[in-house]
Design an enzyme around this catalytic site. Structure first.
Site, PDB file in Angstrom:
ATOM      1  N   GLU A   1      37.620  37.156  33.046  1.00  0.00           N
ATOM      2  CA  GLU A   1      37.330  36.458  34.268  1.00  0.00           C
ATOM      3  C   GLU A   1      36.868  35.014  33.954  1.00  0.00           C
ATOM      4  OE1 GLU A   1      36.783  39.654  34.177  1.00  0.00           O
ATOM      5  OE2 GLU A   1      38.435  40.619  35.383  1.00  0.00           O
TER       6      GLU A   1
ATOM      7  N   HIS B   1      35.591  46.986  44.673  1.00  0.00           N
ATOM      8  CA  HIS B   1      37.094  46.679  44.996  1.00  0.00           C
ATOM      9  C   HIS B   1      37.401  46.208  46.477  1.00  0.00           C
ATOM     10  CE1 HIS B   1      36.990  48.901  41.250  1.00  0.00           C
ATOM     11  NE2 HIS B   1      38.196  48.611  41.086  1.00  0.00           N
TER      12      HIS B   1
HETATM   13  C1  TPP Z   1      35.702  42.705  34.933  1.00  0.00           C
HETATM   14  C2  TPP Z   1      36.650  43.431  35.265  1.00  0.00           C
HETATM   15  N1  TPP Z   1      38.043  42.887  35.335  1.00  0.00           N
HETATM   16  C3  TPP Z   1      39.166  43.669  35.909  1.00  0.00           C
HETATM   17  C4  TPP Z   1      38.790  44.912  35.922  1.00  0.00           C
HETATM   18  C5  TPP Z   1      40.198  45.740  36.440  1.00  0.00           C
HETATM   19  N2  TPP Z   1      40.480  46.797  35.314  1.00  0.00           N
HETATM   20  C6  TPP Z   1      40.148  48.080  35.239  1.00  0.00           C
HETATM   21  S1  TPP Z   1      40.465  48.565  33.552  1.00  0.00           S
HETATM   22  C7  TPP Z   1      41.346  47.474  33.339  1.00  0.00           C
HETATM   23  C8  TPP Z   1      41.752  47.273  31.749  1.00  0.00           C
HETATM   24  C9  TPP Z   1      41.000  47.663  30.723  1.00  0.00           C
HETATM   25  O1  TPP Z   1      41.604  47.566  29.455  1.00  0.00           O
HETATM   26  P1  TPP Z   1      40.891  48.260  28.211  1.00  0.00           P
HETATM   27  O2  TPP Z   1      39.597  47.648  28.201  1.00  0.00           O
HETATM   28  O3  TPP Z   1      41.838  48.070  27.116  1.00  0.00           O
HETATM   29  O4  TPP Z   1      40.657  49.729  28.443  1.00  0.00           O
HETATM   30  P2  TPP Z   1      41.628  50.940  28.754  1.00  0.00           P
HETATM   31  O5  TPP Z   1      41.766  50.941  30.075  1.00  0.00           O
HETATM   32  O6  TPP Z   1      42.952  50.350  28.026  1.00  0.00           O
HETATM   33  O7  TPP Z   1      40.957  52.087  28.290  1.00  0.00           O
HETATM   34  C10 TPP Z   1      41.398  46.377  34.026  1.00  0.00           C
HETATM   35  C11 TPP Z   1      41.862  45.249  33.875  1.00  0.00           C
HETATM   36  C12 TPP Z   1      37.759  45.626  35.853  1.00  0.00           C
HETATM   37  N3  TPP Z   1      37.474  46.848  36.020  1.00  0.00           N
HETATM   38  N4  TPP Z   1      36.522  44.991  35.664  1.00  0.00           N
END
Ligand code: TPP
Ligand code: MG
Lengths: 326, 332
Positions: free
Chosen positions: A60, A129
């Site tokens: 972000e 959220h």
């Molecule tokens: C700072 C932040 N931004 C956005 C989110 C929303 N979000 C939750 S999980 C996710 C994707 C995470 O991807 P990755 O790090 O590859 O882990 P995965 O879920 O694939 O295991 C997002 C964008 C969040 N939880 N925290």
């Protein structure tokens, strides 16, 4: 005219402005190919291409900084932060970079960015959220803060925000995304930033609120009309920074009583500011102290007890009765 | 550097602990999905496809001394540390007795003092600098601890990852950064998250990076054990990139077929580490289909009991709303 949900109206505003102004860009996490986790940007990448509507990496602060860089280069970024709680990752870029760019550069640069983000209680969204963090933004000089309560305002306010020469923090209440439809003009139009709306006229007490609480407030007003024939004027702030103090004072001079309702925690929030300003302008017209109905000063409640945490119709009615009987 | 296959060093007990953990996690995860689909719980985030890497990593750590900072898909990791299916179920049903956060956070947001698991939260990567700070504390106290932190590949783009790695590198701290690269961050594929290899970032911070096949329990175990030895010897952190694949949608609220194909998912399902481990066990004479059936029956029974228990358990009471905001007796 089309009958739209609020999220469709938000999408339509972006579509109109992407079409009208080639400097408008839309980006954020998951906003491109799938059109956002709530589908607010669905179809926009297909229509306008992946150069103007795109997915960013999961970072972000990068999103906020990218928006500032594009902004100082004359673009109009509409940056989505996937959930309100993730603004903390980019607080510096939003609050101390974007919001102060005009000031720091003596007006030579500006950051005409819209930061869009979903927020709000009532849908059992967990901590970070569903929080209402407008108070943080209201204390950010240079930032305008807009919170629509219905599809018509959502489109008009978002178009105003995109056309605004300064950054606007545009908050989309999760509960309102798809809860009802309303007639929305197909062509672009604006609802001015900084102007409140009188949702319902009344003469006995003024009920000031914004976001999803507008609908709870109208229910409370109905109940009071039914149970004791009281006439409640309901005002939707629509913009919480800057406040439309004129509309509020005009109403209070008529009704002599007021309450303010907000979902956010109690201390030092929008409600407190409304009360301070109305009191400064109209103390001699008041027959009762202005009451606040808010969430308590705790972390956003977990889903199972969220209904107790959020202001309810019953609590608003009790507040109205209190100021009427004062 | 690619990790070497090290099956030879595994005892039967180790293989069993690791494999049984994978099966317990898998069966829990599948049940959680069913519970969500049938409307019994609101939300589930799956770890299917990542269990082998998680279980093997946990087996290579010291559960008595190390410090754990898992992320929301780490069910197998948590089970290996000692979290029970009952406890996971309480968390899934958001009940007051959930040891992770008493139903105050989303499911999968682990935290359990008993198991040396530090409480995490929703914003991704925030746990990474916590692990670094905890490792620094352990060093100051002269403790035998290594901090282990896991996260997704998308999350490795956050400033918190880079800042945490940098500090750990500068101070040669005993930290294992365990990236579970499951190829997607919600809908965004790895290709649009990072231009290079995540593992290579370690060099920029002055420490070792190792990429391993996350479906290969032996390779993961070896990489984590080597990283732990290095950390204990005062030789600093290691970044391990475990290549896995997220078999399920991002969460029960996601429609993954909007951004990937069924064929792609099936290709990866065929490489599942769980079946590979089982095949190895049978081949090596450590496991039989009768034992497999017994284990599955035991898991099903434990799940059934856990569901009954969690369904009956109370939600947190509204009167607890103001608890734990500040210390009791402190000032508001
Ligand atoms: C700072 C932040 N931004 C956005 C989110 C929303 N979000 C939750 S999980 C996710 C994707 C995470 O991807 P990755 O790090 O590859 O882990 P995965 O879920 O694939 O295991 C997002 C964008 C969040 N939880 N925290
Ligand atoms: Mg991922």
């Amino acid at each position: 005219m089309t009958n739209m949900t609020m999220i469709e109206a938000i999408r339509d505003a972006m579509r109109c402005e992407l079409e009208r102004d080639p400097t408008v860009m839309v980006f954020g996490e998951d906003v491109g190919h799938v059109g956002g986790v709530f589908r607010a940007t669905e179809g926009l990448q297909k229509q306008f291409g992946a150069t103007r509507v795109f997915d960013t990496p999961l970072a972000e602060s990068g999103i906020g900084g990218l928006a500032v860089g594009l902004g100082v280069q004359g673009f109009r970024p509409v940056a989505e932060i996937q959930f309100i709680g993730f603004i903390f990752e980019t607080m510096d870029q939003i609050c101390s970079q974007a919001a102060r760019m005009r000031y720091r550069s003596g007006g030579r640069y500006s950051a005409p960015i819209v930061f869009r983000t979903p927020f709000g209680g009532g849908v059992k969204a967990p901590e970070l959220h569903g929080d209402s963090l407008e108070g943080l933004m209201v204390q950010t000089p240079g930032m305008k803060v807009v919170i629509p309560s219905n599809p018509y305002d959502a489109k008009g306010l978002l178009i105003s925000a995109i056309r605004d020469d300064d950054p606007v923090f545009y908050m989309e209440h999760l509960k309102l995304y798809r809860s009802f439809r309303a007639e929305v003009p197909d062509e672009p139009y604006t609802v001015p930033i900084g102007v409140a709306g009188v949702v319902r006229e009344g003469s006995d007490v003024t009920l000031i609120t914004y976001g999803a609480m507008v609908h709870t407030a109208v229910q409370a007003a109905d109940e009071l009309q039914r149970t004791r024939g009281a006439s409640v004027e309901v005002i939707d702030l629509r913009t919480v920074m800057p406040l439309d103090i004129e509309t509020l004072v005009t109403s209070v001079k008529k009704t002599h009583r007021a309450i303010v309702v907000q979902e956010a925690q109690r201390t030092a929030g929008v409600a407190a500011e409304v009360i301070a300003q109305v009191t400064e302008e109209a103390i001699l017209h008041l027959e009762a102290p202005i009451m606040r109905i808010t969430a308590p000063d705790t972390v956003m409640a977990f889903g199972q007890i969220e209904e107790e945490w959020l202001p309810s119709v019953a609590r608003i009615v009790a507040g109205l009765v209190h100021v009427l009987d004062f | 550097m690619e990790a070497q296959h090290a099956a030879g060093s595994w005892t039967e007990a180790l293989w069993r602990r690791c494999y049984e953990t994978v099966v317990r996690a898998r069966t829990y995860d599948e049940m959680a999905h069913v519970l969500q689909r049938s409307g019994k719980v609101a939300f589930h985030v799956s770890g299917i496809g990542q269990e082998t890497a998680q279980a093997a990593a946990a087996c290579a750590l010291n559960t008595e001394t190390d410090l754990f900072f898992p992320y929301y898909r780490d069910y197998a990791f948590m089970i290996a540390l000692g979290m029970s299916v009952d406890e996971l179920m309480l968390s899934l049903f958001l009940k007051a007795a959930d040891p992770n956060s008493g139903g105050r956070q989303m499911v999968g947001h682990f935290g359990c003092k008993r198991l040396r698991v530090f409480t995490g939260s929703s914003p991704v990567a925030t746990q990474i600098p916590h692990a670094v700070g905890a490792a620094y504390a352990a060093r100051l106290r002269g403790e035998e601890a290594v901090a282990f932190v896991s996260f997704g590949e998308g999350s490795s783009n956050q400033g918190d990852f880079h800042e945490g790695c940098n500090f750990a590198g500068v101070h040669q701290l005993p930290v294992i950064f365990f990236c579970q690269n499951n190829r997607y961050a919600i809908s965004v594929p790895e290709r649009w998250q990072v231009a290079g290899r995540i593992v290579d970032r370690a060099h920029g911070y002055g420490f070792t990076g190792v990429r391993v096949d996350g479906n290969d329990a032996f390779a993961v175990y070896d990489a984590v054990r080597t990283a732990r030895d290095r950390a204990r010897a005062g030789e600093g952190p290691t970044l391990i990139e475990a290549m896995v694949y997220r078999i399920q949608p991002h969460s029960t609220a996601d429609n993954d077929l909007l951004y990937r194909t069924r064929e792609e998912i099936e290709q990866h399902r065929a490489r599942d580490g769980c079946s590979a481990m089982r095949a190895y066990g049978i081949e090596a004479g450590m496991w039989s289909m009768a034992q497999e059936d017994a284990l599955r029956a035991q898991c099903a029974h434990a799940l059934k009991q856990a569901i009954e228990y969690a369904e009956r358990a109370p939600y947190a009471d509204a009167s607890t709303l103001c608890d734990h905001i500040v210390a009791e007796g402190g000032q508001r």
